[in-house]
Design a protein around this motif. Structure first.
Motif, mmCIF file in Angstrom:
data_model
loop_
_atom_site.group_PDB
_atom_site.id
_atom_site.type_symbol
_atom_site.label_atom_id
_atom_site.label_comp_id
_atom_site.label_asym_id
_atom_site.label_seq_id
_atom_site.Cartn_x
_atom_site.Cartn_y
_atom_site.Cartn_z
ATOM 1 N N GLU A 128 1.224 0.555 -3.974
ATOM 2 C CA GLU A 128 2.192 -0.465 -3.583
ATOM 3 C C GLU A 128 3.521 -0.301 -4.323
ATOM 4 O OE1 GLU A 128 2.062 -3.584 -1.246
ATOM 5 O OE2 GLU A 128 1.304 -1.659 -0.538
ATOM 6 N N LYS A 129 3.474 0.054 -5.595
ATOM 7 C CA LYS A 129 4.724 0.313 -6.335
ATOM 8 C C LYS A 129 5.463 1.491 -5.708
ATOM 9 C CE LYS A 129 3.423 -1.574 -10.819
ATOM 10 N NZ LYS A 129 3.032 -1.259 -12.206
ATOM 11 N N ASP A 130 4.728 2.519 -5.315
ATOM 12 C CA ASP A 130 5.345 3.672 -4.664
ATOM 13 C C ASP A 130 5.914 3.282 -3.303
ATOM 14 O OD1 ASP A 130 5.867 6.605 -4.642
ATOM 15 O OD2 ASP A 130 4.524 6.518 -2.895
ATOM 16 N N ARG A 131 5.177 2.489 -2.551
ATOM 17 C CA ARG A 131 5.617 2.066 -1.210
ATOM 18 C C ARG A 131 6.893 1.237 -1.287
ATOM 19 N NH1 ARG A 131 5.243 -2.320 2.238
ATOM 20 N NH2 ARG A 131 4.031 -3.615 0.826
ATOM 21 N N MET A 132 7.021 0.439 -2.325
ATOM 22 C CA MET A 132 8.144 -0.499 -2.429
ATOM 23 C C MET A 132 9.247 -0.031 -3.377
ATOM 24 S SD MET A 132 6.074 -4.122 -2.341
ATOM 25 C CE MET A 132 5.530 -3.941 -4.017
ATOM 26 N N LYS A 133 9.225 1.248 -3.795
ATOM 27 C CA LYS A 133 10.169 1.708 -4.816
ATOM 28 C C LYS A 133 11.616 1.771 -4.330
ATOM 29 C CE LYS A 133 9.380 6.552 -3.903
ATOM 30 N NZ LYS A 133 8.465 7.609 -4.138
ATOM 31 N N ASP A 134 11.831 1.923 -3.050
ATOM 32 C CA ASP A 134 13.182 2.016 -2.518
ATOM 33 C C ASP A 134 13.721 0.643 -2.144
ATOM 34 O OD1 ASP A 134 13.147 4.833 -2.706
ATOM 35 O OD2 ASP A 134 12.054 4.944 -0.802
ATOM 36 N N LYS A 135 15.031 0.577 -1.934
ATOM 37 C CA LYS A 135 15.662 -0.683 -1.546
ATOM 38 C C LYS A 135 15.031 -1.219 -0.263
ATOM 39 C CE LYS A 135 20.081 -2.796 -0.518
ATOM 40 N NZ LYS A 135 21.519 -2.596 -0.327
ATOM 41 N N TRP A 136 14.738 -0.313 0.671
ATOM 42 C CA TRP A 136 14.082 -0.693 1.919
ATOM 43 C C TRP A 136 12.668 -0.123 1.885
ATOM 44 C CZ3 TRP A 136 16.859 -4.243 4.082
ATOM 45 C CH2 TRP A 136 18.239 -4.208 3.943
ATOM 46 N N PRO A 137 11.687 -0.924 1.468
ATOM 47 C CA PRO A 137 10.315 -0.403 1.316
ATOM 48 C C PRO A 137 9.747 0.132 2.632
ATOM 49 C CG PRO A 137 10.508 -2.619 0.403
ATOM 50 C CD PRO A 137 11.788 -2.333 1.134
ATOM 51 N N ASN A 138 8.849 1.091 2.503
ATOM 52 C CA ASN A 138 8.124 1.590 3.663
ATOM 53 C C ASN A 138 7.258 0.476 4.229
ATOM 54 O OD1 ASN A 138 8.717 4.474 3.822
ATOM 55 N ND2 ASN A 138 7.778 4.573 1.798
ATOM 56 N N TRP A 139 7.156 0.428 5.543
ATOM 57 C CA TRP A 139 6.259 -0.534 6.177
ATOM 58 C C TRP A 139 4.830 -0.082 5.889
ATOM 59 C CZ3 TRP A 139 4.646 -0.594 11.882
ATOM 60 C CH2 TRP A 139 4.017 -1.807 12.198
ATOM 61 N N TYR A 140 3.993 -0.989 5.462
ATOM 62 C CA TYR A 140 2.629 -0.627 5.050
ATOM 63 C C TYR A 140 1.831 0.042 6.160
ATOM 64 C CZ TYR A 140 0.952 -4.804 7.482
ATOM 65 O OH TYR A 140 0.653 -5.735 8.422
ATOM 66 N N MET A 141 2.097 -0.328 7.420
ATOM 67 C CA MET A 141 1.349 0.279 8.524
ATOM 68 C C MET A 141 1.676 1.774 8.655
ATOM 69 S SD MET A 141 -0.654 -1.993 9.924
ATOM 70 C CE MET A 141 -0.997 -1.604 11.625
ATOM 71 N N ASN A 142 2.869 2.186 8.251
ATOM 72 C CA ASN A 142 3.245 3.606 8.275
ATOM 73 C C ASN A 142 2.877 4.315 6.984
ATOM 74 O OD1 ASN A 142 4.341 3.427 10.833
ATOM 75 N ND2 ASN A 142 6.422 3.123 10.117
ATOM 76 N N TYR A 143 3.065 3.647 5.862
ATOM 77 C CA TYR A 143 2.822 4.269 4.556
ATOM 78 C C TYR A 143 1.350 4.651 4.376
ATOM 79 C CZ TYR A 143 2.613 4.811 -0.525
ATOM 80 O OH TYR A 143 2.399 5.290 -1.796
ATOM 81 N N TYR A 144 0.460 3.750 4.759
ATOM 82 C CA TYR A 144 -0.972 3.986 4.555
ATOM 83 C C TYR A 144 -1.556 4.714 5.756
ATOM 84 C CZ TYR A 144 -0.558 0.943 0.546
ATOM 85 O OH TYR A 144 -0.182 0.409 -0.661
ATOM 86 N N GLN A 145 -1.747 6.017 5.582
ATOM 87 C CA GLN A 145 -2.282 6.881 6.624
ATOM 88 C C GLN A 145 -3.211 7.898 5.975
ATOM 89 O OE1 GLN A 145 -1.594 6.638 9.912
ATOM 90 N NE2 GLN A 145 -0.151 4.958 9.625
ATOM 91 N N PRO A 146 -4.202 8.394 6.699
ATOM 92 C CA PRO A 146 -5.093 9.409 6.122
ATOM 93 C C PRO A 146 -4.353 10.643 5.584
ATOM 94 C CG PRO A 146 -6.031 8.550 8.145
ATOM 95 C CD PRO A 146 -4.647 7.961 8.028
ATOM 96 N N ILE A 147 -3.202 10.983 6.134
ATOM 97 C CA ILE A 147 -2.459 12.139 5.629
ATOM 98 C C ILE A 147 -1.845 11.830 4.260
ATOM 99 C CG2 ILE A 147 -0.257 11.549 6.754
ATOM 100 C CD1 ILE A 147 -1.606 15.106 6.462
ATOM 101 N N ASN A 148 -1.520 10.568 4.001
ATOM 102 C CA ASN A 148 -0.911 10.171 2.723
ATOM 103 C C ASN A 148 -1.931 9.747 1.675
ATOM 104 O OD1 ASN A 148 1.652 10.577 3.795
ATOM 105 N ND2 ASN A 148 1.777 8.479 4.547
ATOM 106 N N GLN A 149 -3.086 9.307 2.099
ATOM 107 C CA GLN A 149 -4.166 8.917 1.188
ATOM 108 C C GLN A 149 -5.484 9.504 1.713
ATOM 109 O OE1 GLN A 149 -2.170 6.293 2.601
ATOM 110 N NE2 GLN A 149 -0.804 6.155 0.851
ATOM 111 N N PRO A 150 -5.611 10.839 1.649
ATOM 112 C CA PRO A 150 -6.837 11.452 2.176
ATOM 113 C C PRO A 150 -8.049 11.169 1.287
ATOM 114 C CG PRO A 150 -5.506 13.108 1.090
ATOM 115 C CD PRO A 150 -4.697 11.829 1.083
#
Length: 198
Positions: A92-114
């Motif tokens: 979550e810290k990584d997902r929200m590190k930018d000014k415009w956080p990644n949308w969780y539905m896109n950030y959490y994917q098997p390619i990103n968290q295998p």
């Protein structure tokens, strides 16, 4: 439902699900939309590998994603000896590190968290251990096959492929999970590991 700024981790992920419900940008079951406080409480108390996805047992895609994230963190925790909630907090810290956080539905994917133990997934204590394992032989660009010095960007004059682009490593790279950061990333195949991947 008004809430204070959530702490990074389960709270911030649950808050993202609730925000989607309140915005009406995703379809939720009638029980959740009429009882957001009950959904909030349920998400905060979620037990990994529980078969119940929502307090009303319907399981919208957002609730399903929440469950997937918690379950994936739980199994990565089992494989690495790390606490699953700490893993979610790091994500979550990584997902929200930018000014415009990644949308969780896109950030959490098997390619990103295998799944740990999957093909082309390597776990190291820290970056130094990973660098030692990769050696000095370089990294193979998945697009052109050039062996270069960067795990992220091809340094061939005829190619500008990057591991973090839309098509990533074309299924020819590796995912490296660092236990000290509780994060991982996709990189070009290290020459030193190429024999293991065949």
């Amino acid at each position: 439902m008004s809430m204070k700024k959530p702490k990074p981790g389960i709270e911030s992920l649950a808050a993202a699900v609730i925000r989607d419900m309140e915005k009406g940008s995703r379809k939720f079951c009638e029980g959740c939309t009429q009882n957001p406080e009950q959904l909030w409480k349920f998400l905060l108390e979620y037990k990994p590998h529980d078969y119940v996805v929502c307090p009303f047992s319907h399981g919208s895609e957002c609730c399903q994603k929440f469950k997937w994230v918690c379950d994936r963190a739980f199994f990565i925790g089992l494989a690495t000896g790390l606490d699953w909630k700490s893993i979610v907090t790091a994500w979550e810290k990584d997902r929200m590190k930018d000014k415009w956080p990644n949308w969780y539905m896109n950030y959490y994917q098997p390619i990103n968290q295998p799944a740990i133990g999957g093909a082309h997934v390597y776990v190291y204590e820290n970056g130094d251990e990973a660098v030692r394992a990769f050696g000095k032989d370089g990294f193979i660009c998945p697009a052109c096959g050039h062996v270069g010095s960067s795990p992220y960007k091809c340094d061939s004059e005829d190619c500008n492929w990057v591991s973090y682009g839309l098509f990533g490593t074309l299924g020819k790279g590796v995912f490296v999970f660092l236990k000290d950061k509780m994060l991982g990333e996709n990189i070009f195949m290290p020459v030193a590991l190429a024999g293991d991947a065949e």
